[in-house]
Design an enzyme around this catalytic site. Structure first.
Site, PDB file in Angstrom:
ATOM      1  N   ARG A  27       0.818  -1.215   0.000  1.00 41.65           N
ATOM      2  CA  ARG A  27       0.000   0.000   0.000  1.00 41.65           C
ATOM      3  C   ARG A  27       0.850   1.262   0.000  1.00 41.65           C
ATOM      4  O   ARG A  27       0.383   2.337  -0.384  1.00 41.65           O
ATOM      5  CB  ARG A  27      -0.997  -0.029   1.162  1.00 41.65           C
ATOM      6  CG  ARG A  27      -2.052  -1.115   0.972  1.00 41.65           C
ATOM      7  CD  ARG A  27      -3.048  -1.153   2.109  1.00 41.65           C
ATOM      8  NE  ARG A  27      -2.465  -1.501   3.383  1.00 41.65           N
ATOM      9  CZ  ARG A  27      -2.222  -2.744   3.800  1.00 41.65           C
ATOM     10  NH1 ARG A  27      -2.532  -3.766   3.035  1.00 41.65           N
ATOM     11  NH2 ARG A  27      -1.678  -2.967   4.978  1.00 41.65           N
TER      12      ARG A  27
ATOM     13  N   GLU B 143       5.914  -9.911  15.049  1.00 42.07           N
ATOM     14  CA  GLU B 143       5.405 -10.447  16.315  1.00 42.07           C
ATOM     15  C   GLU B 143       5.751 -11.937  16.420  1.00 42.07           C
ATOM     16  O   GLU B 143       6.232 -12.404  17.440  1.00 42.07           O
ATOM     17  CB  GLU B 143       3.889 -10.233  16.357  1.00 42.07           C
ATOM     18  CG  GLU B 143       3.300 -10.392  17.729  1.00 42.07           C
ATOM     19  CD  GLU B 143       1.808 -10.115  17.710  1.00 42.07           C
ATOM     20  OE1 GLU B 143       1.315  -9.571  16.704  1.00 42.07           O
ATOM     21  OE2 GLU B 143       1.162 -10.462  18.708  1.00 42.07           O
TER      22      GLU B 143
HETATM   23  P1  AMP Z   1       4.496  -2.036  11.462  1.00 38.73           P
HETATM   24  O1  AMP Z   1       5.739  -2.646  10.893  1.00 38.73           O
HETATM   25  O2  AMP Z   1       4.009  -2.695  12.711  1.00 38.73           O
HETATM   26  O3  AMP Z   1       4.611  -0.535  11.626  1.00 38.73           O
HETATM   27  O4  AMP Z   1       3.327  -2.311  10.438  1.00 38.73           O
HETATM   28  C1  AMP Z   1       3.232  -1.521   9.329  1.00 38.73           C
HETATM   29  C2  AMP Z   1       2.782  -2.300   8.133  1.00 38.73           C
HETATM   30  O5  AMP Z   1       1.682  -3.159   8.416  1.00 38.73           O
HETATM   31  C3  AMP Z   1       2.321  -1.344   7.085  1.00 38.73           C
HETATM   32  O6  AMP Z   1       2.796  -1.776   5.827  1.00 38.73           O
HETATM   33  C4  AMP Z   1       0.821  -1.363   7.201  1.00 38.73           C
HETATM   34  O7  AMP Z   1       0.243  -1.304   5.926  1.00 38.73           O
HETATM   35  C5  AMP Z   1       0.471  -2.638   7.916  1.00 38.73           C
HETATM   36  N1  AMP Z   1      -0.422  -2.464   9.084  1.00 38.73           N
HETATM   37  C6  AMP Z   1      -0.080  -2.669  10.372  1.00 38.73           C
HETATM   38  N2  AMP Z   1      -1.112  -2.478  11.178  1.00 38.73           N
HETATM   39  C7  AMP Z   1      -2.161  -2.140  10.401  1.00 38.73           C
HETATM   40  C8  AMP Z   1      -3.543  -1.798  10.650  1.00 38.73           C
HETATM   41  N3  AMP Z   1      -4.059  -1.793  11.888  1.00 38.73           N
HETATM   42  N4  AMP Z   1      -4.316  -1.483   9.599  1.00 38.73           N
HETATM   43  C9  AMP Z   1      -3.807  -1.497   8.348  1.00 38.73           C
HETATM   44  N5  AMP Z   1      -2.534  -1.813   8.050  1.00 38.73           N
HETATM   45  C10 AMP Z   1      -1.714  -2.134   9.054  1.00 38.73           C
END
Ligand code: AMP
Length: 172
Positions: free
Chosen positions: A59, A96
């Site tokens: 995205r 995770e």
């Molecule tokens: P992080 O590495 O935990 O910051 O997760 C970021 C990635 O996961 C991004 O590419 C987001 O598109 C996706 N992502 C994580 N949490 C969500 C959420 N609650 N809603 C939509 N996309 C998420």
């Protein structure tokens, strides 16, 4: 100011797994004024003199590519494992459960290029941190990270290097 954009998001509970409230951007993309405004407003927060935006699969490609075209700078995709055809640089990062990696074609960026990392959502910040590491591995200067949505309770911005300013349109 961005309440008009917040109304175009859809919350999907328990996706991709129980307990996660997924922020679905597809209604925003479908709305002509909303999509354009998100691209223009996030672009307007970025510093001048950029060489490229680094978008994170998948995205981050949608917003990052549109923003790069709007700003008149290059676009570099940071992809999931084994999607790019030529030689890559790779950064592995912890999830995770288990680990994941991001790859970028070698020599996508030149030493001293000023770049901003773009994704739709910053949650824990692990993905964005990996994209920052990849750009730095190629000698670029990461002058910012931009997200349409910040899940502030997960403190993803705290995980990014202190000298990388974080820009977001919508905070939850
Ligand atoms: P992080 O590495 O935990 O910051 O997760 C970021 C990635 O996961 C991004 O590419 C987001 O598109 C996706 N992502 C994580 N949490 C969500 C959420 N609650 N809603 C939509 N996309 C998420």
């Amino acid at each position: 100011m961005n309440a008009d954009l917040a109304r175009l998001l859809r919350d999907v509970p328990d996706f991709p797994k129980p307990g996660i409230l997924f922020k679905d951007i597809t209604p925003l993309l479908r709305d002509p004024a909303g999509f354009r405004a998100s691209v223009e407003r996030l672009s307007a927060l970025l510093p001048a003199g950029l060489d490229a935006l680094v978008g994170v699969e998948a995205r981050g490609f949608i917003f990052g590519a549109a923003m790069a075209a709007h700003l008149g700078v290059g676009f570099v995709p940071a992809r999931k494992k084994a999607k790019l055809p030529a030689a890559v640089d790779r950064v592995t990062y912890a999830l995770e459960y288990g680990e994941d990696c991001l790859e970028m074609h070698r020599e996508s960026l030149r030493a001293g290029d000023r770049v901003v990392v773009v994704d739709d959502v910053i949650a824990t910040g692990g993905t964005a941190q990996a994209a920052v590491d990849l750009a730095r591995m190629q000698g670029a200067t990461v002058v910012g990270a931009a997200f349409v949505i910040e899940l502030a309770f997960l403190n993803g911005r705290g995980r990014l290097p202190a000298d990388v300013p974080v820009h977001t349109l919508l905070t939850f």
